[in-house]
Design a protein around this motif. Structure first.
Motif, PDB file in Angstrom:
ATOM      1  N   TYR A   9     -35.050 -43.744   3.217  1.00  0.00           N
ATOM      2  CA  TYR A   9     -36.146 -43.257   4.049  1.00  0.00           C
ATOM      3  C   TYR A   9     -36.649 -44.367   4.954  1.00  0.00           C
ATOM      4  CZ  TYR A   9     -36.700 -39.880   0.134  1.00  0.00           C
ATOM      5  OH  TYR A   9     -36.500 -38.948  -0.864  1.00  0.00           O
ATOM      6  N   ALA A  47     -40.367 -45.582   6.033  1.00  0.00           N
ATOM      7  CA  ALA A  47     -41.683 -45.364   5.435  1.00  0.00           C
ATOM      8  C   ALA A  47     -42.617 -44.571   6.340  1.00  0.00           C
ATOM      9  CB  ALA A  47     -42.314 -46.707   5.072  1.00  0.00           C
ATOM     10  N   ALA A  48     -42.436 -44.679   7.664  1.00  0.00           N
ATOM     11  CA  ALA A  48     -43.300 -43.953   8.589  1.00  0.00           C
ATOM     12  C   ALA A  48     -43.144 -42.442   8.472  1.00  0.00           C
ATOM     13  CB  ALA A  48     -43.009 -44.392  10.022  1.00  0.00           C
ATOM     14  N   ASP A  49     -42.066 -41.982   7.855  1.00  0.00           N
ATOM     15  CA  ASP A  49     -41.822 -40.541   7.721  1.00  0.00           C
ATOM     16  C   ASP A  49     -42.506 -39.950   6.491  1.00  0.00           C
ATOM     17  OD1 ASP A  49     -40.314 -40.805  10.004  1.00  0.00           O
ATOM     18  OD2 ASP A  49     -38.403 -40.954   8.932  1.00  0.00           O
ATOM     19  N   ASN A  50     -43.359 -40.731   5.838  1.00  0.00           N
ATOM     20  CA  ASN A  50     -44.122 -40.274   4.668  1.00  0.00           C
ATOM     21  C   ASN A  50     -43.222 -39.660   3.588  1.00  0.00           C
ATOM     22  OD1 ASN A  50     -46.699 -40.966   5.774  1.00  0.00           O
ATOM     23  ND2 ASN A  50     -46.539 -39.165   7.108  1.00  0.00           N
ATOM     24  N   PRO A  51     -42.286 -40.444   3.067  1.00  0.00           N
ATOM     25  CA  PRO A  51     -41.372 -39.907   2.048  1.00  0.00           C
ATOM     26  C   PRO A  51     -42.078 -39.692   0.719  1.00  0.00           C
ATOM     27  CG  PRO A  51     -41.064 -42.258   2.265  1.00  0.00           C
ATOM     28  CD  PRO A  51     -42.018 -41.863   3.351  1.00  0.00           C
ATOM     29  N   ASP A  71     -45.685 -52.330  10.848  1.00  0.00           N
ATOM     30  CA  ASP A  71     -46.043 -50.962  10.495  1.00  0.00           C
ATOM     31  C   ASP A  71     -44.917 -50.306   9.714  1.00  0.00           C
ATOM     32  OD1 ASP A  71     -45.487 -49.809  13.926  1.00  0.00           O
ATOM     33  OD2 ASP A  71     -44.065 -50.252  12.321  1.00  0.00           O
ATOM     34  N   LYS A  72     -45.178 -49.116   9.227  1.00  0.00           N
ATOM     35  CA  LYS A  72     -44.236 -48.421   8.364  1.00  0.00           C
ATOM     36  C   LYS A  72     -42.954 -48.031   9.087  1.00  0.00           C
ATOM     37  CE  LYS A  72     -47.689 -46.579   5.171  1.00  0.00           C
ATOM     38  NZ  LYS A  72     -48.250 -45.339   4.552  1.00  0.00           N
ATOM     39  N   GLU A  73     -42.971 -48.067  10.401  1.00  0.00           N
ATOM     40  CA  GLU A  73     -41.754 -47.758  11.153  1.00  0.00           C
ATOM     41  C   GLU A  73     -40.657 -48.778  10.876  1.00  0.00           C
ATOM     42  OE1 GLU A  73     -39.196 -45.688  13.643  1.00  0.00           O
ATOM     43  OE2 GLU A  73     -41.138 -45.070  12.847  1.00  0.00           O
TER      44      GLU A  73
END
Length: 216
Positions: free
Chosen positions: A185, A187-191, A38-40
């Protein structure tokens, strides 16, 4: 027929692996993380060399270093830091707030997390001092395989996109004009998307001095 049977057995063995263990090639020969990643666990580095580098983090083999990377990234620690040591045919090193290889974060050093991941092209590994338990914030990205580093440094990720921007880093120890991380960043933080750095301000030529006394 024996070759075909062996190939079918090999394919079957790959399909038998759990999804988290499968490694799928992406477009144009780029490696992509497993579908379950996942994006995390995607670390994004926007470099001044022109684009975004995506790094697949591996908390399954280096949980402490990955946790450190995520924590510092979310605190904007890496924003603006330079690649202070870039050796052609070897690796590029960054993550030092001092910019000379002697610094780190204000958090404690981490214990070694040597693992089975090899130091191949695109591998991202924790830099350290002489002590094996001295990793902190610095990291290096491999240009070429250097398997002699295996079990001596902790690999914690792999570049899966944007390696061309790593290849474009100016060389030197330190480089005369080092490249830098514009933003980092998770990715899970929606940069936001990559934004190129502003062009350097033009250098103004000094005004010509008037001729001195008695000169035309």
């Amino acid at each position: 027929m024996r070759f075909v049977a062996l190939m079918l057995a090999f394919v079957a063995s790959l399909l038998a692996l759990p999804a988290s263990a499968q490694y799928v090639p992406g477009p144009a020969g780029r490696a992509a993380p497993p579908a379950t990643t996942d994006k995390e666990n995607l670390w994004l580095l926007d470099l001044s060399t022109g684009g975004r580098v995506t790094i697949w983090l591996r908390p399954d083999v280096a949980p402490k270093m990955v946790e450190r990377i995520k924590d510092l990234t979310r605190k904007k620690f890496y924003d603006g830091l330079v690649f202070h040591r870039v050796i052609d045919g070897f690796m590029a090193q960054g993550g030092d707030p001092k910019g000379d290889g002697t610094g780190g974060s204000d958090q404690p050093d981490l214990p070694k997390e040597f693992n089975y991941l090899p130091h191949v092209r695109g591998a991202v590994s924790a830099a350290r001092a002489q002590s094996e338990d001295s990793a902190n914030s610095q990291f290096f990205i491999m240009f070429v395989p250097r398997l002699g580093l295996d079990q001596k440094y902790s690999v914690f990720g792999r570049v899966i996109d944007g390696m061309e921007y790593v290849d474009a880093l100016p060389r030197g120890e330190p480089p005369a004009n080092p490249a830098r991380i514009i933003h980092a960043y998770i990715a899970a933080d929606n940069p936001p998307g990559y934004t190129p750095p502003p062009p350097p301000a033009p250098v103004e030529e000094p005004a010509a001095l008037p001729p001195g006394p008695g000169k035309k």
